[in-house]
Design an enzyme around this catalytic site. Structure first.
Site, PDB file in Angstrom:
ATOM      1  N   LYS A  72      38.784  38.637  48.360  1.00 45.40           N
ATOM      2  CA  LYS A  72      38.587  38.872  46.933  1.00 45.40           C
ATOM      3  C   LYS A  72      37.513  37.918  46.433  1.00 45.40           C
ATOM      4  CE  LYS A  72      41.197  39.048  42.556  1.00 45.40           C
ATOM      5  NZ  LYS A  72      42.533  38.928  41.933  1.00 45.40           N
ATOM      6  N   SER A 147      44.295  42.814  39.233  1.00 49.52           N
ATOM      7  CA  SER A 147      42.866  42.598  39.312  1.00 49.52           C
ATOM      8  C   SER A 147      42.298  42.706  40.714  1.00 49.52           C
ATOM      9  CB  SER A 147      42.538  41.212  38.761  1.00 49.52           C
ATOM     10  OG  SER A 147      43.128  40.200  39.568  1.00 49.52           O
ATOM     11  N   SER A 171      48.777  40.959  40.062  1.00 49.62           N
ATOM     12  CA  SER A 171      47.483  41.456  40.527  1.00 49.62           C
ATOM     13  C   SER A 171      47.365  41.661  42.027  1.00 49.62           C
ATOM     14  CB  SER A 171      46.365  40.522  40.049  1.00 49.62           C
ATOM     15  OG  SER A 171      46.201  40.628  38.658  1.00 49.62           O
TER      16      SER A 171
END
Length: 480
Positions: A72, A147, A171
């Site tokens: 990420k 997210s 998330s």
């Protein structure tokens, strides 16, 4: 190649069936074929990945030697752009590795690239990115969740066998549910936050995505552990989670919170979750209903605490030291104002303003302090529950993924997506999402929550369920 589990890939490489270079090349080919369709990656590191794989073939070392992974874009990665999906950091090249990146690198992983995400991890749909929305592999018109939507979509589409993510209020679990993959948020403090760009420091926690609980166990073992550079890191031994996957959950007591199955949970998702719980019963688990009376306060509590911490953490982005700087500022005030107004997107600005408000003179006691007291009550619900049960089972979301743009103009409706994931984040307990079925062709996840530092119990329960079902093996049409 992409159909193999992490254990199978490692074993095949060790047996000489494939080299690390072969595995890396196969996944880079899949990225070539699908990444643009999904908009799942911000940065690709093809050349570095090939070089790394060749080096690993010259010296086989590390528990995950040769395993491709995507990080990420919130984890600092030395020499690679680390943007947090924000214009503010579009030009930032990280000078060091986050501990998560460092530990996985030491275990022998090969980084394929950096995953798209909601800007500064603020969002539930992965539409709040400077680089555009990520698309759900199961339906390209739908969101992948946020997210960590880029990470979840990449694993679902077979662009990597594993990916890192972060979970502040859901998330990891929410995008895992929306994309039909397995995702785990460990206990707060289990995985180092050093080098993970902060959103809400008392809530942010690194974790991972993979196809199965077994795969997650291998990755989590490598990335977890105490880090003296992180003041919130807990000094506690990390077990080999894969060795704890007995598949036996007979006699385990699972609690079903009444508050999670009340009004708001859509009928189709309820049927999927009920079927998953029936399967757990068939595997020998005892199921009882429990009460968690402060659940309905989690959304309002989170959206006081998280924005307050965000407003403080993001104050460092001022256009002076690094990151985006506005053109031709007339004075220092203009530099600060325009750099932040132009560098941050609408959702980030909204949360900074909310946070600044609840921390301001005259409102701190009324909002922030009261939210912290309420957080303690929510944590107490889990403490009381785990005195009676071994695990908690619940939905991850009220419904499957929704169309891109459907909730973009309604922040409150967007925030309510995390109603079932926020309590575990506020309490700091580990939780995960396990693929459990489909509604109208879209995945639905079962949420499992364990007591503090009982990730092994959590993973074993998920593994047991996955040994009896095949939902986690399904691939989105077109990404087989």
């Amino acid at each position: 190649m992409h159909e193999r589990s992490i254990a199978e890939l490692i074993a095949a490489r060790a047996a000489g069936e494939f080299s690390a270079a072969d595995i890396t090349a196969a996944y880079l080919d899949r990225i070539d074929a699908h990444a643009d369709t999904l908009n799942a990656l911000i940065t690709r590191t093809d050349a570095a990945a090939r070089e790394r794989a060749a080096a690993l073939d010259a010296r086989a070392d590390g528990a995950l030697a040769g395993l491709p992974i995507i990080h990420k874009d919130i984890f600092c990665t030395k020499g690679v752009k680390t943007s947090c999906a924000s214009r503010m950091l579009d030009n930032f090249i990280a000078p060091y590795n986050a501990t998560v990146v460092e530990r996985l690198h030491a275990a022998g992983t090969v980084t394929l690239g950096k995953a798209n995400m909601d800007e500064f991890a603020m969002g539930s749909s992965n539409e709040n990115s400077f680089y555009g929305a990520v698309k759900n592999p199961w339906n390209l018109d739908f969101v992948p969740g946020g997210s960590s939507g880029g990470s979840a979509a990449a694993v679902a589409a077979g662009l990597a066998p594993a990916a890192t993510g972060t979970d502040t209020g859901g998330s990891i679990r929410q995008p895992a549910a929306f994309c039909g993959v397995t995702g785990i948020k460990p206990t707060y403090g289990r995985v180092s936050r050093y080098g993970m760009i902060a959103f809400a420091s008392s809530l942010d926690q690194g974790g991972c995505f993979a196809r199965s609980a077994e795969d997650c166990a291998h990755v989590l073992t490598a990335m977890a552990g105490f880090d003296e550079r992180d003041s919130t890191s807990v000094e506690r031994d990390v077990p080999d989670y894969a060795s704890q996957l007995t598949g036996d959950i007979s006699g385990l007591t699972i609690g079903l919170p009444r508050e999670y199955f009340a009004e708001g949970l859509e009928a189709g998702s309820r049927e999927v979750i009920d079927a998953a719980i029936d399967q757990m019963k068939a595997l020998g688990a005892n199921v009882v209903e429990i009460d968690m009376p402060h659940t309905d306060l989690a959304v309002s509590t989170y959206y006081v605490i998280a924005p307050a911490e965000a407003s403080s953490n993001l104050a460092r982005f001022d256009g002076v030291r690094y990151g985006y700087r506005c053109a031709d500022p007339v004075d220092l005030d203009d530099l600060y104002t325009r750099s932040r107004a132009e560098g941050f997107g609408p959702e980030v600005q909204r949360r900074i303003m909310m946070g600044a408000y609840v921390l301001s003179a005259g409102y701190y006691d009324a909002y922030y302090l009261k939210a912290q007291k309420t957080r303690r009550l929510i944590a107490g619900d889990f403490h009381d529950a785990f005195a009676k049960v071994d695990l908690i089972a619940a939905p991850v979301t009220q419904a499957p993924a929704f169309p891109i743009g459907e909730k973009a103009d309604d922040p409150v409706a967007m925030y309510l997506n995390d109603v079932y994931t926020l309590p575990a984040s506020l309490a700091g307990v580990p939780g995960m999402s396990v693929p459990a079925g489909f509604v109208d062709g879209l995945p639905v996840g079962l949420q499992l929550i364990a007591p503090w530092f009982e990730e092994g119990r959590l993973l074993n329960a998920a593994h047991s369920y996955q040994q009896a079902t095949d939902w986690h093996t399904r691939r989105p049409p077109g990404f087989e």
